[in-house]
Design a protein around this motif. Structure first.
Motif, short mmCIF file in Angstrom:
data_model
loop_
_atom_site.label_atom_id
_atom_site.label_comp_id
_atom_site.label_asym_id
_atom_site.label_seq_id
_atom_site.Cartn_x
_atom_site.Cartn_y
_atom_site.Cartn_z
N PHE A 92 4.81 -0.28 0.24
CA PHE A 92 4.15 -1.52 -0.15
C PHE A 92 4.09 -2.49 1.03
CE2 PHE A 92 4.91 -0.64 -4.79
CZ PHE A 92 3.57 -0.72 -5.16
N SER A 93 5.17 -2.57 1.81
CA SER A 93 5.16 -3.50 2.95
C SER A 93 4.11 -3.10 3.98
CB SER A 93 6.55 -3.53 3.59
OG SER A 93 6.83 -2.33 4.29
N LEU A 94 3.94 -1.80 4.22
CA LEU A 94 2.92 -1.35 5.17
C LEU A 94 1.52 -1.63 4.64
CD1 LEU A 94 4.49 2.04 6.31
CD2 LEU A 94 4.27 -0.04 7.67
N LEU A 95 1.32 -1.45 3.35
CA LEU A 95 0.01 -1.74 2.77
C LEU A 95 -0.30 -3.23 2.82
CD1 LEU A 95 -0.01 0.68 -0.31
CD2 LEU A 95 -1.36 0.87 1.79
N ASN A 96 0.75 -4.05 2.73
CA ASN A 96 0.57 -5.51 2.80
C ASN A 96 0.61 -6.03 4.24
OD1 ASN A 96 0.39 -5.78 0.00
ND2 ASN A 96 2.61 -5.90 -0.22
N LYS A 97 0.70 -5.11 5.20
CA LYS A 97 0.71 -5.45 6.63
C LYS A 97 1.88 -6.37 7.01
CE LYS A 97 -4.30 -4.93 7.09
NZ LYS A 97 -5.59 -5.57 7.50
N SER A 98 3.01 -6.15 6.37
CA SER A 98 4.23 -6.88 6.71
C SER A 98 5.20 -5.94 7.42
CB SER A 98 4.88 -7.48 5.47
OG SER A 98 5.25 -6.47 4.55
N ASP A 99 6.22 -6.50 8.03
CA ASP A 99 7.20 -5.71 8.77
C ASP A 99 7.98 -4.81 7.81
OD1 ASP A 99 9.02 -4.66 10.50
OD2 ASP A 99 10.04 -6.55 10.94
N PRO A 100 7.93 -3.47 7.99
CA PRO A 100 8.62 -2.58 7.05
C PRO A 100 10.12 -2.45 7.28
CG PRO A 100 7.57 -1.28 8.75
CD PRO A 100 7.21 -2.72 9.03
N ILE A 101 10.61 -2.87 8.46
CA ILE A 101 12.01 -2.64 8.80
C ILE A 101 12.98 -3.22 7.75
CG2 ILE A 101 13.83 -3.13 10.47
CD1 ILE A 101 12.03 -0.94 11.41
N PRO A 102 12.80 -4.48 7.28
CA PRO A 102 13.75 -5.00 6.28
C PRO A 102 13.79 -4.14 5.01
CG PRO A 102 12.47 -6.79 7.23
CD PRO A 102 11.84 -5.52 7.71
N TYR A 103 12.63 -3.62 4.60
CA TYR A 103 12.58 -2.80 3.39
C TYR A 103 13.15 -1.41 3.64
CZ TYR A 103 9.47 -6.59 2.10
OH TYR A 103 8.95 -7.83 1.85
N MET A 104 13.08 -0.96 4.88
CA MET A 104 13.63 0.35 5.21
C MET A 104 15.14 0.38 5.15
SD MET A 104 11.12 1.84 8.21
CE MET A 104 9.59 2.65 7.75
N HIS A 105 15.77 -0.81 5.06
CA HIS A 105 17.23 -0.83 4.88
C HIS A 105 17.64 -0.23 3.53
CE1 HIS A 105 17.25 -3.61 8.34
NE2 HIS A 105 18.50 -3.23 8.48
N LEU A 106 16.72 -0.19 2.57
CA LEU A 106 17.02 0.52 1.32
C LEU A 106 17.24 2.00 1.60
CD1 LEU A 106 14.44 -1.17 -1.09
CD2 LEU A 106 16.91 -1.57 -0.98
#
Length: 385
Positions: free
Chosen positions: A281-295
């Motif tokens: 979802f973060s990549l589709l929204n063009k936001s930084d994925p790194i924080p979400y990748m901590h999951l």
């Protein structure tokens, strides 16, 4: 025990007895140190600032886990060389990340690990069974790519990935590796447990689902090198997340309430799904994925690695599964660490309480695992005397 060409006996030791407690202790120390390096304003240790934090958790901690899990029994001399190289690489990177020693030793360990680990997967005939070898090789090579991205003129060209993009690709690779290995651990264990209770399980490895899942993540991994393909990577991660949930549900884990160790591994597997979906979802929204990748790197890697380490150590030392209270405790500790880090969001250092809670829960959990594995190793050695 094996023998060398001279006929003299040569003892082998399982790699996990060395690398698992070392990796756990390393994880327990580095995460709070990385938080301290920023929040204290000292910038010490320098190797854990910025992308250095991700570098050490992936190419230091995660590759040590790979070494412990894949190398199996090895001669002392082989493990000694690998371990000393790993230790020197970690110390030099944390204390002096821009030094020549730090820049060379970390890729050197990764490439030597690939030299010993990858050939162990080449005997498999089906492509699904052979995927682990090339994937481990790619993760090890990414350590060298990270060095190139940080230290060579090629890094300044638009076509060459920067260090942050290398870390993103490596996390997708870890997601794929944990999806494969986690499924191969959970499926037969659940099937054996249900068979003892007279409950048939037709959906074990689920070759079609697994094949689709691996192909989806492999494509996402390859496309992650291309910034223009970011939306496609996001969509592929979403699909993989739903496939992981679908596969997990078909294992009928609600019948395994008497096996908390398997339930904890299943929770770790579902953390993979949450990490894939949130990152997608973060990549589709063009936001930084790194924080979400901590999951993925905290929730999934933390839960699966601690669960597997305890399970292997207890089976080898005492021929039994780990006690329920240990399994529940480590799964809960990792859940707190993952949720707190996710809550800290895109600007984690503006939420110091959440960040410290995540670091403390992570460190206490891995500190306990390091101590438990060391004690089980000592018990196993005493039993053989």
């Amino acid at each position: 025990m094996t023998s060398d060409n001279s006929g003299m006996p040569r003892k082998n030791i399982h790699a996990f007895w060395l690398f698992f407690p070392a990796a756990s202790l390393f994880a327990a120390l580095t995460v709070p140190l990385s938080v301290f390096s920023v929040l204290s304003g000292t910038g010490w240790p320098p190797g854990l600032l910025g992308a250095g934090h991700g570098h050490e958790l992936i190419f230091g901690f995660a590759l040590a886990l790979v070494a412990g899990y894949t190398l199996g029994p090895q001669p002392y001399r082989v493990l000694t060389v690998l371990f000393v190289l790993w230790l020197l690489a970690r110390v030099s990177w944390i204390l002096a990340p821009e030094s020549l020693a730090a820049q060379l030793l970390s890729p050197a360990f990764a490439l030597l690990l690939a030299r010993h680990a990858v050939p162990r997967f080449q005997a498999a005939k089906k492509w699904r069974n052979r995927v682990a070898g090339p994937l481990i090789l790619l993760l090890c090579l990414l350590s060298a790519v990270f060095w190139l991205a940080s230290n060579t003129p090629a890094a300044s060209t638009p076509a060459f990935p920067d260090s942050r993009q290398v870390l993103t690709t490596a996390i997708v690779g870890l997601l794929l590796l944990m999806t494969f290995i986690g499924g191969r651990i959970i499926a037969p264990a659940v099937a054996g447990t249900l068979e003892k209770r007279g409950i048939p399980l037709e959906a074990r490895v689920q070759p079609r689902v697994e094949g689709t899942l691996l192909a989806t993540l492999l494509l996402a991994l390859l496309l992650s090198f291309l910034p223009i393909a970011t939306p496609a990577v996001g969509m592929l991660l979403l699909v993989s997340g739903f496939l992981i949930v679908f596969r997990t549900v078909r294992w009928k884990l609600w019948h395994c309430r008497n096996r908390p160790d398997l339930l904890a591994l299943a929770i770790g597997y579902l953390w993979l799904a949450s990490g894939a979906v949130a990152s997608g979802f973060s990549l589709l929204n063009k936001s930084d994925p790194i924080p979400y990748m901590h999951l993925t790197t905290v929730g999934a890697l933390g839960t699966l690695s601690t669960g597997v380490m305890l399970r292997l150590a207890w089976q080898r030392a005492r021929r039994m599964t780990p006690p329920g209270w240990q399994v529940v405790g480590i799964a809960s500790g990792m859940a707190v660490a993952a949720i707190a880090r996710f809550y800290a969001g895109q600007t984690p250092f503006l939420e110091p309480a959440a960040l410290w809670l995540s670091a403390a829960s992570w460190s206490l959990t891995y500190g306990f695992v390091a101590l438990q594995v060391a004690l089980l190793f000592r018990h196993g050695q005493n039993r053989r005397k």
